[in-house]
Design an enzyme around this catalytic site. Structure first.
Site, PDB file in Angstrom:
ATOM      1  N   ASP A 282       0.887  -1.310  -0.049  1.00  0.00           N
ATOM      2  CA  ASP A 282       0.002   0.093  -0.094  1.00  0.00           C
ATOM      3  C   ASP A 282       0.876   1.164  -0.085  1.00  0.00           C
ATOM      4  OD1 ASP A 282      -2.403   1.406  -0.050  1.00  0.00           O
ATOM      5  OD2 ASP A 282      -2.304   1.829   2.140  1.00  0.00           O
ATOM      6  N   SER A 283       0.152   2.262  -0.425  1.00  0.00           N
ATOM      7  CA  SER A 283       1.148   3.580  -0.121  1.00  0.00           C
ATOM      8  C   SER A 283       1.283   4.109   1.107  1.00  0.00           C
ATOM      9  CB  SER A 283       0.316   4.667  -1.167  1.00  0.00           C
ATOM     10  OG  SER A 283      -0.950   4.984  -0.444  1.00  0.00           O
TER      11      SER A 283
ATOM     12  N   CYS B 129      -3.316  -0.902  -2.875  1.00  0.00           N
ATOM     13  CA  CYS B 129      -3.715   0.433  -2.856  1.00  0.00           C
ATOM     14  C   CYS B 129      -4.351   0.576  -4.189  1.00  0.00           C
ATOM     15  CB  CYS B 129      -2.289   1.193  -3.080  1.00  0.00           C
ATOM     16  SG  CYS B 129      -2.308   2.908  -3.545  1.00  0.00           S
TER      17      CYS B 129
ATOM     18  N   GLU C 248      -4.477  10.809   7.800  1.00  0.00           N
ATOM     19  CA  GLU C 248      -2.905  10.618   8.204  1.00  0.00           C
ATOM     20  C   GLU C 248      -2.522  11.726   9.195  1.00  0.00           C
ATOM     21  OE1 GLU C 248      -0.410   8.531   7.076  1.00  0.00           O
ATOM     22  OE2 GLU C 248      -2.140   6.989   6.175  1.00  0.00           O
TER      23      GLU C 248
ATOM     24  N   CYS D  34     -10.281   3.203  -1.738  1.00  0.00           N
ATOM     25  CA  CYS D  34      -9.212   3.664  -1.383  1.00  0.00           C
ATOM     26  C   CYS D  34      -9.129   2.971   0.029  1.00  0.00           C
ATOM     27  CB  CYS D  34      -9.184   5.155  -1.073  1.00  0.00           C
ATOM     28  SG  CYS D  34      -7.762   5.539  -0.181  1.00  0.00           S
TER      29      CYS D  34
ATOM     30  N   HIS E 240      -7.766   3.602   2.898  1.00  0.00           N
ATOM     31  CA  HIS E 240      -7.696   4.312   3.815  1.00  0.00           C
ATOM     32  C   HIS E 240      -9.213   4.468   4.408  1.00  0.00           C
ATOM     33  CE1 HIS E 240      -3.753   5.307   3.352  1.00  0.00           C
ATOM     34  NE2 HIS E 240      -3.766   6.070   4.392  1.00  0.00           N
TER      35      HIS E 240
HETATM   36  N1  DGL Z   1      -3.668   3.876  -0.328  1.00  0.00           N
HETATM   37  C1  DGL Z   1      -4.369   4.798  -1.429  1.00  0.00           C
HETATM   38  C2  DGL Z   1      -5.424   4.184  -2.150  1.00  0.00           C
HETATM   39  O1  DGL Z   1      -5.918   3.059  -2.031  1.00  0.00           O
HETATM   40  C3  DGL Z   1      -4.704   6.197  -1.032  1.00  0.00           C
HETATM   41  C4  DGL Z   1      -3.702   7.020  -0.469  1.00  0.00           C
HETATM   42  C5  DGL Z   1      -2.785   7.716  -1.213  1.00  0.00           C
HETATM   43  O2  DGL Z   1      -3.142   8.664  -1.696  1.00  0.00           O
HETATM   44  O3  DGL Z   1      -1.736   7.293  -1.195  1.00  0.00           O
HETATM   45  O4  DGL Z   1      -5.891   4.642  -3.076  1.00  0.00           O
END
Ligand code: DGL
Length: 276
Positions: free
Chosen positions: A7-8, A70, A155, A186, A188
């Site tokens: 994930d990011s 992600c 975050e 997403c 999050h």
């Molecule tokens: N983890 C990213 C997603 O699922 C969202 C967070 C980001 O912008 O890095 O799209």
């Protein structure tokens, strides 16, 4: 060999947690690119570069199957990684999976005809959800909404502003019964299920990837027994991030639980790769 989850940032820990719950024995390596978060407002080329680096790191940690949790990376980098990078690399026998198509398949399997999706600016801009939906079932409609403020608020401890921001984003989507199901596109956003239900007053069903990806993974492994056999089953979990701060450690504990130990995978500029 192990299962990799990428994930990011830390949102994907929710998916790691739900996979761990359903598959207590499987060995997991998680990588969150906290150094480069958020991906959602970046260019396609940058998202691809970061994603390839993350995938290479997880391969170096002996992951033969990786879930790109992600959505933004799944949107932009997945196809190129699967079709160009994997065949050319020395890891041609390894597999990288995404989350977009499994999410749409789940919404369709429930029989929903009017979908909505909220996601990062980048995911919405690429129209990946409408494009993939059209391939599966063109009779189903989908309304998209870019919700770029949510990840920075999550975050950066902005919880108190989340209800008003969510209300602003969701009101137009849910009015006049425009949608019957809202996809949280997403990693999050799974954290926001309660707040979203409060705002939508339960008038729409939610599709949250932490609830669907574990079963999709189990199905995939059942269909690929050779791959399944190779994955170690000692119940081990390793968590790596590309930047460690006290804040990240606290967030990781809140999302995953007290038993999490996050370690640094440092980006080495000379080697141009993530190393331990
Ligand atoms: N983890 C990213 C997603 O699922 C969202 C967070 C980001 O912008 O890095 O799209």
């Amino acid at each position: 060999m192990k299962l990799g989850i990428f994930d990011s940032g830390l949102g994907g820990l929710l998916i790691a947690k739900s996979i761990r719950k359903k598959m207590p024995d499987i060995d997991i390596v998680y990588f969150g690119d906290t150094l480069n978060l958020p991906y959602g407002n970046r260019s396609s080329q940058t998202i691809y570069t970061y994603s390839q680096r993350a995938i290479e790191f997880l391969f170096s940690q002996n992951c033969n199957l990786i879930i790109t949790a992600c959505n933004t990376a799944s949107t932009t980098a997945l196809r190129q990684l699967q079709q160009c990078y994997l065949p050319k690399s020395s890891y041609a026998d390894r597999r990288i999976l995404g989350v977009i198509v499994p999410t749409l398949e789940t919404a369709i399997a429930h029989g929903y005809k009017r979908l909505g999706v909220i996601a990062t600016h980048h995911t919405i801009e690429t129209k990946i959800y409408p494009i993939e939906l059209k391939k599966i079932d063109p009779t189903i409609s989908i309304v998209q909404k870019s919700t770029p403020l949510l990840v920075p608020l999550i975050e950066n401890g902005g919880a108190q502003w989340l209800p008003s921001v969510l209300e602003y984003y969701l009101t137009s989507m849910i009015k006049n019964d425009a949608i019957e199901c809202l996809i949280l596109g997403c990693t999050h956003y799974s954290i926001l299920k309660k707040e979203i239900k409060d705002i939508t007053k339960h008038s729409v069903s939610l599709i949250s990837q932490d609830e669907i990806i574990p079963d999709k993974l189990i199905n995939y492994l059942n269909k690929h027994p050779g791959l399944n056999e190779k994955i170690d089953k000692n119940g081990k979990s390793d968590f790596y991030v590309s930047d460690v701060t006290e804040n990240y450690c606290e967030s990781a504990e809140q999302i995953y639980g007290d038993n999490i130990d996050i370690k640094l995978a440092k980006f080495d500029t000379a080697l141009n790769k993530l190393t331990l």
